[in-house]
Design an enzyme around this catalytic site. Structure first.
Site, PDB file in Angstrom:
ATOM      1  N   LYS A   1     -11.753  -7.812   5.774  1.00 16.09           N
ATOM      2  CA  LYS A   1     -11.135  -6.760   7.052  1.00 16.09           C
ATOM      3  C   LYS A   1     -12.398  -5.751   7.194  1.00 16.09           C
ATOM      4  O   LYS A   1     -12.888  -4.921   6.222  1.00 16.09           O
ATOM      5  CB  LYS A   1     -10.032  -6.151   6.473  1.00 16.09           C
ATOM      6  CG  LYS A   1      -9.328  -5.126   7.371  1.00 16.09           C
ATOM      7  CD  LYS A   1      -8.128  -4.646   6.965  1.00 16.09           C
ATOM      8  CE  LYS A   1      -7.280  -3.862   7.770  1.00 16.09           C
ATOM      9  NZ  LYS A   1      -6.165  -3.238   7.438  1.00 16.09           N
TER      10      LYS A   1
ATOM     11  N   CYS B   1      -0.119   4.183   1.842  1.00 16.67           N
ATOM     12  CA  CYS B   1      -0.553   5.360   2.977  1.00 16.67           C
ATOM     13  C   CYS B   1       0.583   5.467   3.805  1.00 16.67           C
ATOM     14  O   CYS B   1       0.443   6.822   4.507  1.00 16.67           O
ATOM     15  CB  CYS B   1      -1.939   4.833   3.352  1.00 16.67           C
ATOM     16  SG  CYS B   1      -1.870   3.175   4.424  1.00 16.67           S
TER      17      CYS B   1
ATOM     18  N   CYS C   1       0.876  -1.178  -0.083  1.00 20.06           N
ATOM     19  CA  CYS C   1      -0.182   0.101  -0.114  1.00 20.06           C
ATOM     20  C   CYS C   1       0.728   1.274   0.020  1.00 20.06           C
ATOM     21  O   CYS C   1       2.263   1.016   0.021  1.00 20.06           O
ATOM     22  CB  CYS C   1      -0.937  -0.129   1.204  1.00 20.06           C
ATOM     23  SG  CYS C   1      -2.625   1.064   0.977  1.00 20.06           S
TER      24      CYS C   1
ATOM     25  N   CYS D   1      -4.114   6.235   0.155  1.00 19.50           N
ATOM     26  CA  CYS D   1      -3.601   4.903  -0.406  1.00 19.50           C
ATOM     27  C   CYS D   1      -3.494   4.962  -1.787  1.00 19.50           C
ATOM     28  O   CYS D   1      -3.604   4.182  -2.613  1.00 19.50           O
ATOM     29  CB  CYS D   1      -4.458   3.889  -0.097  1.00 19.50           C
ATOM     30  SG  CYS D   1      -4.997   3.599   1.744  1.00 19.50           S
TER      31      CYS D   1
ATOM     32  N   SER E   1      -6.646  -4.131  14.669  1.00 25.88           N
ATOM     33  CA  SER E   1      -6.208  -3.338  15.656  1.00 25.88           C
ATOM     34  C   SER E   1      -7.167  -3.032  16.836  1.00 25.88           C
ATOM     35  O   SER E   1      -7.089  -3.048  18.105  1.00 25.88           O
ATOM     36  CB  SER E   1      -5.372  -2.040  15.465  1.00 25.88           C
ATOM     37  OG  SER E   1      -6.068  -1.124  14.821  1.00 25.88           O
TER      38      SER E   1
ATOM     39  N   LYS F   1     -12.278  -4.833   1.992  1.00 30.09           N
ATOM     40  CA  LYS F   1     -12.106  -3.966   3.004  1.00 30.09           C
ATOM     41  C   LYS F   1     -12.995  -2.665   3.170  1.00 30.09           C
ATOM     42  O   LYS F   1     -13.334  -1.977   2.668  1.00 30.09           O
ATOM     43  CB  LYS F   1     -10.394  -3.241   2.892  1.00 30.09           C
ATOM     44  CG  LYS F   1      -9.960  -2.753   3.740  1.00 30.09           C
ATOM     45  CD  LYS F   1      -8.691  -2.476   3.385  1.00 30.09           C
ATOM     46  CE  LYS F   1      -7.745  -1.368   4.450  1.00 30.09           C
ATOM     47  NZ  LYS F   1      -6.202  -0.910   4.146  1.00 30.09           N
TER      48      LYS F   1
END
Length: 328
Positions: free
Chosen positions: A248, A122, A120, A130, A274, A195
């Site tokens: 995700k 980002c 990616c 991104c 996370s 995502k």
């Protein structure tokens, strides 16, 4: 009249009986552990919002990797935190970028570990998005060339799997073409196919220093309210050459994991993100929950929903739990 009913409890009478008929298991081999590599020397920084998760400079990676190997983890995914950023994220595709150097280190010292490269821009762009930015727009097609360059540089460094996470349209096709033309036709793609633009990513931005400097990522990541769209995204990535499909986040999207599992015959990866990690850690530190029981129940639910693999910050904890259980 005698009651007629089924006695389902017959198969729950003891721990060994329950184990005998258990349908889903979390194994060490199922787990992919995230690693955050940072530029610099002698760095081991705990991520403030993710207890037990650290950023490591290359010279300190040995202690992390030795523990990973000792615990029996077979796979890692590498994220990079560069010192400098620019508008086009050039550090992402530099041959000596932080991810590339971390991959080289791991593969040279721990050749049996499967190394997944997060692909990616980002973490490397000054604006935190991104892709390529023009004004307030994130441009799709110009971003594809940079993503392909990033994937090729990671494959050259020794990455076993390329995992593009940016959600640009056509990103798998561009990366597959770039890899094939560069002689990496055998390097598989683990696509972040589904995502969502999720609020569960907050702590990761502390770990990877990847917060957008303006706006948000809702024009390229998916609306959490949508379900059918996930199958369109996954189908496109399969057609473009994806070998794995990631969903995700995981915990609040188990219905999507099951939909994708039912629709596609490739390995499905759940990303236990996370925020899902930090909530459990915070509750456990306050004594509100049984951390081990919660973690194993949560990860088992991902396997039950259809995930073959799980990317999780709990991987080391889970391996310790499994070792403890094997001794009992």
């Amino acid at each position: 009249m005698e009651l007629q009913f089924k006695r389902h409890r017959r198969l729950r009478q003891s721990s060994n009986m329950r184990a005998l008929v258990r349908e889903n298991f979390v194994r060490k081999e199922d787990l992919i552990y995230p690693i955050f590599a940072v530029e610099g020397v002698n760095i081991k920084n705990e991520v403030k919002s993710m207890p037990g998760v650290y950023q490591y400079s290359i010279d300190r990676l040995k202690e992390e990797m030795d523990e990973i190997v000792e615990l029996g983890i077979k796979s890692v995914i590498v994220f990079g935190v560069p010192k400098e950023k620019d508008e086009v994220g050039s550090g992402a595709y530099h041959d000596h970028g932080i991810v590339q150097e971390a991959i080289r280190y791991i593969k040279s010292h721990y050749p049996d570990i499967v190394v997944v490269a997060d692909t990616c821009l980002c973490e490397y762009t000054s604006h935190g998005h991104c892709g390529v930015v023009e004004g307030s727009q994130i441009l799709n097609d110009p971003s594809l060339d940079l993503l392909a360059k990033t994937a090729i540089s990671q494959a050259k460094a020794g990455a076993d799997i390329i995992a593009p996470s940016n959600m640009m349209d056509g990103f798998v096709a561009a990366i597959r073409k770039g890899l094939d033309e560069s002689g990496f036709e055998y390097v598989p793609i683990m696509s972040y196919a589904v995502k969502y633009s999720s609020s569960f990513y907050g702590p990761f931005r502390d770990a990877a220093d990847s917060t957008p400097q303006f706006g948000d990522r809702k024009t390229y990541q998916m609306d959490p309210a949508n379900r059918r769209e996930a199958l369109r995204e996954a189908e496109s990535d399969i057609e473009e050459g994806a070998d794995f499909l990631i969903v995700k986040p995981a915990m609040s999207y188990l219905d999507i994991v099951r939909d994708v599992r039912n629709s596609f015959n490739v390995p499905i990866v759940a990303y236990n993100v996370s925020g899902e990690y930090s909530m459990v850690k915070a509750a456990a530190q306050n004594g509100w929950i049984d951390e081990k029981a919660i973690v194993m129940e949560k990860l088992t639910s991902m396997k039950r929903a259809g995930a073959d693999l799980i990317i999780t910050y709990f991987a080391k904890d889970v391996c310790r739990y499994l070792q403890e259980d094997s001794v009992l």
